[in-house]
Design a protein around this motif. Structure first.
Motif, mmCIF file in Angstrom:
data_model
loop_
_atom_site.group_PDB
_atom_site.id
_atom_site.type_symbol
_atom_site.label_atom_id
_atom_site.label_comp_id
_atom_site.label_asym_id
_atom_site.label_seq_id
_atom_site.Cartn_x
_atom_site.Cartn_y
_atom_site.Cartn_z
ATOM 1 N N GLY A 54 39.750 40.319 16.288
ATOM 2 C CA GLY A 54 39.294 38.991 15.877
ATOM 3 C C GLY A 54 37.832 38.947 15.465
ATOM 4 O O GLY A 54 37.264 37.867 15.324
ATOM 5 N N ARG A 55 37.215 40.088 15.280
ATOM 6 C CA ARG A 55 35.790 40.092 14.909
ATOM 7 C C ARG A 55 35.581 40.819 13.588
ATOM 8 O O ARG A 55 36.335 41.727 13.249
ATOM 9 C CB ARG A 55 34.972 40.787 16.005
ATOM 10 C CG ARG A 55 35.146 40.140 17.350
ATOM 11 C CD ARG A 55 34.441 40.937 18.417
ATOM 12 N NE ARG A 55 32.982 40.798 18.338
ATOM 13 C CZ ARG A 55 32.142 41.598 18.970
ATOM 14 N NH1 ARG A 55 32.588 42.607 19.680
ATOM 15 N NH2 ARG A 55 30.849 41.402 18.875
ATOM 16 N N THR A 56 34.547 40.445 12.857
ATOM 17 C CA THR A 56 34.256 41.124 11.592
ATOM 18 C C THR A 56 33.482 42.413 11.863
ATOM 19 O O THR A 56 32.871 42.576 12.930
ATOM 20 C CB THR A 56 33.386 40.239 10.666
ATOM 21 O OG1 THR A 56 32.117 40.055 11.309
ATOM 22 C CG2 THR A 56 34.034 38.895 10.396
ATOM 23 N N ALA A 57 33.493 43.303 10.864
ATOM 24 C CA ALA A 57 32.769 44.576 10.981
ATOM 25 C C ALA A 57 31.285 44.301 11.236
ATOM 26 O O ALA A 57 30.631 45.001 12.010
ATOM 27 C CB ALA A 57 32.957 45.398 9.712
ATOM 28 N N SER A 58 30.779 43.264 10.579
ATOM 29 C CA SER A 58 29.352 42.991 10.707
ATOM 30 C C SER A 58 29.011 42.502 12.122
ATOM 31 O O SER A 58 27.976 42.875 12.688
ATOM 32 C CB SER A 58 28.980 42.023 9.585
ATOM 33 O OG SER A 58 28.099 41.079 9.999
ATOM 34 N N GLU A 59 29.888 41.681 12.725
ATOM 35 C CA GLU A 59 29.659 41.247 14.115
ATOM 36 C C GLU A 59 29.672 42.438 15.070
ATOM 37 O O GLU A 59 28.840 42.545 15.975
ATOM 38 C CB GLU A 59 30.750 40.245 14.554
ATOM 39 C CG GLU A 59 30.582 38.868 13.952
ATOM 40 C CD GLU A 59 31.836 38.003 14.113
ATOM 41 O OE1 GLU A 59 31.752 36.815 13.757
ATOM 42 O OE2 GLU A 59 32.898 38.500 14.562
ATOM 43 N N VAL A 60 30.632 43.330 14.857
ATOM 44 C CA VAL A 60 30.745 44.505 15.739
ATOM 45 C C VAL A 60 29.518 45.408 15.569
ATOM 46 O O VAL A 60 28.937 45.893 16.546
ATOM 47 C CB VAL A 60 32.058 45.278 15.435
ATOM 48 C CG1 VAL A 60 32.114 46.567 16.233
ATOM 49 C CG2 VAL A 60 33.273 44.406 15.729
ATOM 50 N N ALA A 61 29.103 45.584 14.301
ATOM 51 C CA ALA A 61 27.945 46.440 14.025
ATOM 52 C C ALA A 61 26.694 45.867 14.696
ATOM 53 O O ALA A 61 25.866 46.612 15.233
ATOM 54 C CB ALA A 61 27.740 46.564 12.517
ATOM 55 N N GLU A 62 26.576 44.541 14.688
ATOM 56 C CA GLU A 62 25.408 43.907 15.305
ATOM 57 C C GLU A 62 25.374 44.209 16.809
ATOM 58 O O GLU A 62 24.336 44.554 17.367
ATOM 59 C CB GLU A 62 25.459 42.395 15.063
ATOM 60 C CG GLU A 62 24.184 41.694 15.475
ATOM 61 C CD GLU A 62 24.232 40.189 15.225
ATOM 62 O OE1 GLU A 62 25.101 39.729 14.432
ATOM 63 O OE2 GLU A 62 23.409 39.490 15.839
#
Ligand code: S3P
Length: 166
Positions: free
Chosen positions: A151-159
């Motif tokens: 449920g999370r975007t790649a950018s959220e995970v990368a952050e």
């Protein structure tokens, strides 16, 4: 010496997309071991499995991993099965900080539906993903850090990974 940021985890947990986002955030180059295998052999993952079998593919994967680990610091997105060989696990622990991306079986199936370049996903997708998750239970546990991607975007995970890393 540890110098790389290495992403491990099951197929479909977002290692490649998160790796790209992380590489931009951290200003580090990124290598995807599957793409490097395809570039160096001139064959797709599917062709390699067909012609050399899974063990043949794993031999090439092991070789490519040690080549990448010898390069300058970078973000490395690995193939989901890289943890199946103990020598790979030992090398990754020695040479990098290892982050395991996780996702629910449902999310993995949604992300991989229709994919044609993952030869281990034959037959019923849901059953196969669950089976692989069971077979590999514990194999990703050596990671230094674990991140949920459902449920999370790649950018959220990368952050999140960047905050942990810095
Ligand atoms: C595999 C995962 C794939 C690829 C190959 C085998 C596995 O990579 O290396 O199809 O055994 O889990 P991704 O994790 O990038 O899909």
């Amino acid at each position: 010496m540890k110098q790389h940021l290495i992403l491990i985890g099951m197929m479909g947990t977002g290692k490649t997309s998160v790796g790209r986002a992380l590489s931009e955030r951290l200003g580090l180059p990124m290598t995807d071991t599957d793409r490097m295998i395809e570039q160096t052999t001139g064959q797709t993952i599917t062709q390699l499995f067909k012609e050399q079998g899974e063990q043949g593919f794993r031999d090439i994967e092991t070789q490519v991993l040690s080549q990448v680990l010898a390069e300058a610091p970078r973000v490395i997105a690995t193939g989901g099965g890289i943890v199946l060989r103990d020598e790979n696990v030992e090398r990754m622990k020695q040479r990098g900080w290892v982050v395991c991306l996780q996702a629910s079986a449902e999310e993995i199936c949604q992300r991989l539906a229709g994919d044609t370049n993952r030869p281990l996903l034959h037959g019923d997708l849901k059953q196969r993903v669950r089976q692989l998750m069971q077979e590999r239970a514990g194999k990703y546990d050596f990671a230094d850090w674990k991140v949920e991607t459902t449920g999370r975007t790649a950018s959220e995970v990368a952050e999140e990974i960047e905050q942990w890393w810095r």
